[in-house]
Scaffold this motif. Structure first.
Motif: not given
Length: 551
Positions: A174-185, A161-172
């Motif tokens: 982006a959200y906390q910085n007011g960025e569009d989460i669709d930009s997270v690949d 699950s490491d890659k999914y944990t990292q992905y969730t962290h990147q989404l978080l």
């Protein structure tokens, strides 16, 4: 028999058949020439589907794979599409008859000196993996297992699950910085196990289940036998058992079943009972510490060469399509014949998916006792299904039907191909352990996970799982190898597919060539040289069968 004039369009599975299978999409009014006869198609025929090769009257029999698979419900014109509205399931009656079955074994001379690198257990069996296994005697312990699993997998390098944990962290972020989460690949990197602490421990597995109490005592007794067979499995090096204390399935019941299966059982076995512990926290801490010590010990075990006769392969199909009985299942069947000829063991299960081919299997039984045991298990199982308003004839799923498996007999006749053509040396009820080299029948449902769970319980050390639609099924202790019936699926779902049998459909390879390729893959997987996708993804599916109606 495949047509080779230009592009191959259709296949006939048996000389007696009065249907042809489309290998590619065929248009209405198209002329199809096969074996010097022309068929004018009355309907559009999609790849994997069938059309009738003769005019048929209402009630006429339809033959495929050389057996009865259904009866037409109305008059049908030659070249018409087979559908659920014009064909209904039918199968020949069956019974024991004393026949002289002769088998022509394939030439295996080039394999006679081949070996695989496995884990030799003290009882003489050889595992294809070395797992530590956590077993709860009751569902009350599932949450404790989940806590332990997260701790051990994350720290010892078994988590996927490491890659999914990292992905969730990147989404978080982006959200906390007011960025569009669709930009997270999502970075779809392959799962690896290079960070394992214990290099000779292939995994730490957990048999979460919903039984052990609250159901019937018979359910708990069956579960006890099933869990004991997993502890006794040659792919298991050590076990941690968690019990609550007051449940139907007592620790002593489990121990009795374990000793009954293997009186000389000597693997590390750690037992923890929560109602005898000071606290839940202490229970979990003790289980982790003692298991860690056990992992250190089984990590000292190493792979050593073993003859191919020590392999035990289960054969399974799921998410089947109209090509299952054309490519992957016959190819796996040839692999099964090769292994039987080498002195190995093959397990064919899924009794609801043997409906319509019973007589062939009965005639192949080497003893009358086995034949009659098979008949009894099939009839009692089917009778139970009819009692609740169902039956084996209701086995095909919507996905099966959509991709060309119109009746259960069609599905079953194609499914049975994966067992090969060898004699049936034994018939095993659910949780019975395989002991005889050769082809064995194992009573399980057709349900993918229940069937693989049962095959592993009977001793399969590898499972060949064919699929035409794509099925993400695995097993905690038995590596599951996914075999695609067609190249479109193999490319589309390459993250779960190990072997592509599409070359059989295109004519690039024969069934025999594909079967040999599959055996080569099995040898490498059994040696730890290739890790099947289901293992890499921790697809550890486990569903005990309560002996109720499950198709």
């Amino acid at each position: 028999m495949l047509e080779n004039e230009g592009k191959r369009l259709v296949v006939k599975m048996h000389p007696k058949d009065n249907v042809l299978v489309a290998l590619t999409d065929l248009a209405k009014d198209e002329n199809v020439v096969f074996e010097n006869e022309t068929y004018v198609l009355q309907d559009e025929i999609k790849a994997k589907h069938k059309f009738y090769t003769t005019d048929l009257k209402k009630g006429d029999e339809v033959i495929m794979y050389g057996v009865l698979v259904g009866k037409v419900q109305n008059d049908i014109a030659k070249g018409s599409l087979m559908t659920t509205s014009n064909l209904k399931h039918a199968a020949e009656p069956y019974g024991y008859r004393d026949v002289d079955f002769a088998w022509q074994a394939p030439d295996v001379s080039k394999y006679k000196d081949r070996t695989f690198k496995g884990y030799k257990r003290n009882d003489g069996r050889v595992g294809t993996a070395n797992y530590w296994l956590f077993i709860p005697t009751v569902f009350c312990e599932n949450r404790n297992l989940d806590v332990i699993k997260e701790a051990l997998h994350n720290e010892l390098g078994y988590s996927v699950s490491d890659k999914y944990t990292q992905y969730t962290h990147q989404l978080l972020e982006a959200y906390q910085n007011g960025e569009d989460i669709d930009s997270v690949d999502m970075q779809l990197a392959p799962t690896t196990s290079t960070n394992r602490v214990f290099k000779n421990v292939d995994g730490i597995k957990f048999l979460n289940h919903q039984g052990g109490c609250g159901g019937t005592r018979q359910d708990s007794a069956t579960l006890s036998s099933l869990l004991a067979s997993y502890a006794n499995h040659p792919n298991v090096g050590g076990i941690t058992l968690l019990s609550l204390g007051c449940q139907h399935l007592q620790v002593q019941d489990f121990m009795n079943d374990l000793r009954k299966q293997n009186p000389s059982f000597d693997k590390p076995l750690l037992v923890f009972e929560q109602q005898q512990s000071d606290s839940e926290e202490q229970l979990i801490a003790d289980a982790i510490k003692k298991t860690f010590e056990g992992l250190i010990e089984i990590n000292k075990q190493e792979r050593t060469p073993a003859p191919l006769s020590e392999l035990c392969i289960g054969v399974k199909c799921g998410g089947s399509d109209g090509f299952s009985g054309v490519s992957a299942n016959p190819a796996v069947g040839y692999t099964a014949d090769l292994l039987v000829a080498l002195g190995g063991k093959v397990l064919l299960a899924e009794f609801p998916e043997l409906c319509g081919v019973e007589q062939n299997l009965i005639d192949r039984c080497v003893t009358e006792e086995s034949a009659k045991k098979f008949i009894d298990l099939m009839q009692s199982y089917d009778a139970l299904a009819h009692k609740v308003g169902s039956g084996f004839h209701m086995n095909p799923s919507p996905g099966n039907i959509k991709d060309g498996l119109i009746t259960d007999a069609i599905k079953s006749a194609g499914a049975a191909k994966k067992g090969g053509t060898a004699p049936v040396v034994d018939v095993l009820d659910y949780t019975e352990i395989v002991s005889k080299p050769g082809l064995n029948l194992v009573c399980t449902p057709g349900n993918d996970v229940e069937a693989t769970t049962g095959k592993a319980a009977s001793g399969a050390t590898l499972i060949l799982f064919t699929t035409g639609l794509g099925t993400p099924t695995g097993n905690p202790v038995c590596p599951v190898i996914k075999v695609a019936t067609n190249s479109v699926l193999a490319k589309k779902m390459s993250d779960i597919i190990d072997i592509d049998c599409g070359p059989v459909i295109s004519g690039e390879k024969t069934i025999e060539e594909m079967g040999e390729d599959i055996l080569e893959y099995c040898i490498k997987a059994a040696s730890g040289e290739i890790i099947p996708k289901a293992v890499l993804l921790n697809q550890d599916d486990f569903i005990p069968w309560k002996r109720g109606v499950s198709l």
